[in-house]
Motif scaffolding. Sequence first.
Motif, PDB file in Angstrom:
ATOM      1  N   ASP A 171      50.545  28.655  63.940  1.00 56.94           N
ATOM      2  CA  ASP A 171      50.622  27.393  63.220  1.00 56.94           C
ATOM      3  C   ASP A 171      50.278  27.661  61.754  1.00 56.94           C
ATOM      4  OD1 ASP A 171      50.177  24.952  62.021  1.00 56.94           O
ATOM      5  OD2 ASP A 171      48.938  24.131  63.639  1.00 56.94           O
ATOM      6  N   PRO A 172      51.209  27.329  60.842  1.00 59.34           N
ATOM      7  CA  PRO A 172      50.939  27.644  59.430  1.00 59.34           C
ATOM      8  C   PRO A 172      49.629  27.049  58.917  1.00 59.34           C
ATOM      9  CG  PRO A 172      52.877  26.199  59.660  1.00 59.34           C
ATOM     10  CD  PRO A 172      52.525  26.696  61.027  1.00 59.34           C
ATOM     11  N   ARG A 173      49.211  25.926  59.500  1.00 58.35           N
ATOM     12  CA  ARG A 173      47.974  25.295  59.018  1.00 58.35           C
ATOM     13  C   ARG A 173      46.730  26.093  59.407  1.00 58.35           C
ATOM     14  NH1 ARG A 173      49.287  21.215  55.933  1.00 58.35           N
ATOM     15  NH2 ARG A 173      51.333  20.359  56.380  1.00 58.35           N
ATOM     16  N   GLU A 216      60.943  28.607  56.366  1.00 58.56           N
ATOM     17  CA  GLU A 216      60.550  28.581  54.965  1.00 58.56           C
ATOM     18  C   GLU A 216      59.451  27.542  54.699  1.00 58.56           C
ATOM     19  OE1 GLU A 216      64.237  28.573  52.506  1.00 58.56           O
ATOM     20  OE2 GLU A 216      63.159  26.956  51.488  1.00 58.56           O
ATOM     21  N   ARG A 217      59.570  26.383  55.343  1.00 61.14           N
ATOM     22  CA  ARG A 217      58.553  25.347  55.130  1.00 61.14           C
ATOM     23  C   ARG A 217      57.197  25.784  55.659  1.00 61.14           C
ATOM     24  NH1 ARG A 217      60.157  20.569  53.065  1.00 61.14           N
ATOM     25  NH2 ARG A 217      62.419  20.362  53.031  1.00 61.14           N
ATOM     26  N   GLY A 218      57.223  26.396  56.832  1.00 59.35           N
ATOM     27  CA  GLY A 218      55.983  26.914  57.411  1.00 59.35           C
ATOM     28  C   GLY A 218      55.371  27.972  56.510  1.00 59.35           C
ATOM     29  N   LEU A 219      56.238  28.796  55.951  1.00 61.39           N
ATOM     30  CA  LEU A 219      55.780  29.849  55.042  1.00 61.39           C
ATOM     31  C   LEU A 219      55.103  29.237  53.816  1.00 61.39           C
ATOM     32  CD1 LEU A 219      55.732  32.852  54.233  1.00 61.39           C
ATOM     33  CD2 LEU A 219      58.012  32.552  53.253  1.00 61.39           C
ATOM     34  N   TYR A 220      55.723  28.190  53.278  1.00 61.54           N
ATOM     35  CA  TYR A 220      55.185  27.532  52.080  1.00 61.54           C
ATOM     36  C   TYR A 220      53.817  26.908  52.376  1.00 61.54           C
ATOM     37  CZ  TYR A 220      55.296  24.682  47.786  1.00 61.54           C
ATOM     38  OH  TYR A 220      55.005  24.114  46.573  1.00 61.54           O
ATOM     39  N   VAL A 221      53.703  26.267  53.537  1.00 59.85           N
ATOM     40  CA  VAL A 221      52.420  25.657  53.928  1.00 59.85           C
ATOM     41  C   VAL A 221      51.349  26.744  54.052  1.00 59.85           C
ATOM     42  CG1 VAL A 221      51.189  24.504  55.831  1.00 59.85           C
ATOM     43  CG2 VAL A 221      53.399  23.614  55.055  1.00 59.85           C
ATOM     44  N   MET A 270      51.264  29.802  52.797  1.00 60.36           N
ATOM     45  CA  MET A 270      50.938  30.437  51.512  1.00 60.36           C
ATOM     46  C   MET A 270      50.044  29.540  50.667  1.00 60.36           C
ATOM     47  SD  MET A 270      52.164  33.402  51.738  1.00 60.36           S
ATOM     48  CE  MET A 270      51.647  33.992  50.134  1.00 60.36           C
ATOM     49  N   ASN A 271      50.275  28.226  50.751  1.00 62.10           N
ATOM     50  CA  ASN A 271      49.465  27.312  49.948  1.00 62.10           C
ATOM     51  C   ASN A 271      48.037  27.174  50.457  1.00 62.10           C
ATOM     52  OD1 ASN A 271      50.957  26.625  47.677  1.00 62.10           O
ATOM     53  ND2 ASN A 271      52.207  25.172  48.843  1.00 62.10           N
ATOM     54  N   TYR A 272      47.793  27.566  51.702  1.00 63.41           N
ATOM     55  CA  TYR A 272      46.397  27.634  52.152  1.00 63.41           C
ATOM     56  C   TYR A 272      45.773  28.983  51.783  1.00 63.41           C
ATOM     57  CZ  TYR A 272      46.511  23.190  54.619  1.00 63.41           C
ATOM     58  OH  TYR A 272      46.576  21.862  54.909  1.00 63.41           O
ATOM     59  N   LEU A 273      46.572  30.035  51.849  1.00 62.52           N
ATOM     60  CA  LEU A 273      46.027  31.353  51.509  1.00 62.52           C
ATOM     61  C   LEU A 273      45.816  31.477  49.998  1.00 62.52           C
ATOM     62  CD1 LEU A 273      48.258  33.449  53.925  1.00 62.52           C
ATOM     63  CD2 LEU A 273      45.774  33.155  54.116  1.00 62.52           C
ATOM     64  N   TYR A 274      46.820  31.045  49.241  1.00 62.99           N
ATOM     65  CA  TYR A 274      46.755  31.123  47.771  1.00 62.99           C
ATOM     66  C   TYR A 274      47.258  29.805  47.199  1.00 62.99           C
ATOM     67  CZ  TYR A 274      45.856  35.999  48.659  1.00 62.99           C
ATOM     68  OH  TYR A 274      45.287  37.152  49.113  1.00 62.99           O
ATOM     69  N   PRO A 275      46.375  28.793  47.151  1.00 65.49           N
ATOM     70  CA  PRO A 275      46.814  27.448  46.760  1.00 65.49           C
ATOM     71  C   PRO A 275      47.550  27.441  45.420  1.00 65.49           C
ATOM     72  CG  PRO A 275      44.547  27.393  47.587  1.00 65.49           C
ATOM     73  CD  PRO A 275      44.928  28.839  47.472  1.00 65.49           C
TER      74      PRO A 275
END
Lengths: 259, 288
Positions: free
Chosen positions: B71-73, B107-112, B114-119
């Motif tokens: 889960d990307p989150r 791609e959307r999961g990837l974006y989510v 990445m934004n938690y790892l490197y906001p």
Amino acid sequence: MKALIIVGHGSHLNEDSSLPVYEHAALVRDHYTGEFDEVVECFWKEEPSMRHVLDMVESENITVVPAFISEGYFTQQVIPRELGLDGPVTHRDGRTIRYAGPLGTFEGMPDVILERADDLLKGKGTRPGRTALVLLGHGTDLNKNSGGVVYLNAERIRERGVYDLVEVGFLDQDPPIAEVVEGVEAENVVLIPVFIAEGWHTRETIPEDLGLTGEVTERADKTIFYGAPVGTHPSVADLIVSRARETEGREAELARDVS
Amino acid sequence: MRATSPERSGGEAPRRNTAAEARAAFAAWVGEAPEGRSFGQVIVRQTPEGYELRHAANVGVPDEELVVHGDPREAREIAKLTEEGEYRPLKSSPNLRRGWVLRVEDERGLYVAMNYLYPSGVVHWHLYRNGELEITNYRENAARQSGIYKRVQRLSDEGVQNAARACCEDAVCLKKTLWDVDENTPRLSEPGEGEIPCPEPCSIFVSFARRVRLFERENKRDLDAIGLSPSEKEDLSALVDAAATGSVEFAREAEFEEPLNERRMRYRKLTLVPKLRPDEDAATPDEG
Ligand code: SF4
């Protein structure tokens, strides 16, 4: 596309401050599927910062809800400045950004406080006699309204007549919370911090100053029930959504005012 | 970041969606490299099922030895604490824990994730690559500050330079520092090698700058006969006390009020060590 941005204070030292924001965001994603295409968290002291959050969001229709209790320094100065907002509604770069008010003044807040108190008392025995609800506020000089919002909620709860007494006490202003808890004439005292998150005060200073031993403290003359901060209650997620919905009618209203 | 979209005259021109552009560009960039791309401490690779993220130190480690996330989150939990269980207030700090792999579908999961790892890392990466990232220099950022941070406006240029060396270089932050002191005063610290641009002093930096400003104030009035300030003596005693126990325990990453904070010590190395060893060439860096 529609986005909800929840703004929290955040902390450089621990996760307490941002945790409720993440939890409420997750509940909104789960319980309000379809209402928002994006639900995004941002913070003053953590990342993503308010300064950069709008860059990350894809939607053109954005509502910003501050996960703050009272109107004041953060909601009036810091948040609008960092997000570059012009007021309740900002149009920029083909986007509409609506800015909601803080949670504490919202009409739904007394319900969350009462739920928090019910959860706390559930399955616990109370003494025969009177039960008082005591709301604990921070009350700082930086934020003149932080006391007002606690009184406002106390008044709204008093009107409902659920508790024999509803009192208010503060950490940094009068009346001091210890005196209020000592002096309140009730056999049961339900103490609820009107704070947005757990922290040093709720975990350490308050229990220490009041001599609390946990959720339930038995004294000779009374039992004190100590609840978690109201801001961590799951119903705050619903409050955030209601706050966001409330801003939607605003543009129409503004247009009417102008014409 | 206010001017990243083109100027709009009326209300009709379609809005440029920089975030969506960045999401697609990042996924494409990852897709072009079969061995994966490195971003911060993470390696991102396209797979037949979607995308896979793992710590760069865990490349080639089999799933049985890793915690597998789908889960990307869950990236938020991965990014929250260091391996030692310390809270990470700065996600670009080089202390991302190892031992996990995260597989996302699209791609959307990837974006989510990445934004938690490197906001906001991906969108800034994209804007920077296109020469469109708006930079906010230190003085401009400081001018905006209020409350307890207002005093950072008085930090000297030298103070800003030393604070940036102590706070922003790759040893403590993997972002590539792009902001300067002001338009006419370039920042002198090493910008860093990484992919993630830093367009503006972050909240950790502002808090550190406030601490350095307090050090500067001491230097004006409170120096003793040998030129040491009260806080320098406090830090030296704390260091000796700690070392005498056989192990030096550092303060938390952003606990700048504590003597044994890494960034605070890095600042002391730049400003105190030259005072203590005046004969040595203080300008000699210690990397070797
Ligand atoms: S200001 Fe410095 S510490 Fe903060 S993100 Fe940028 S480079 Fe890193």
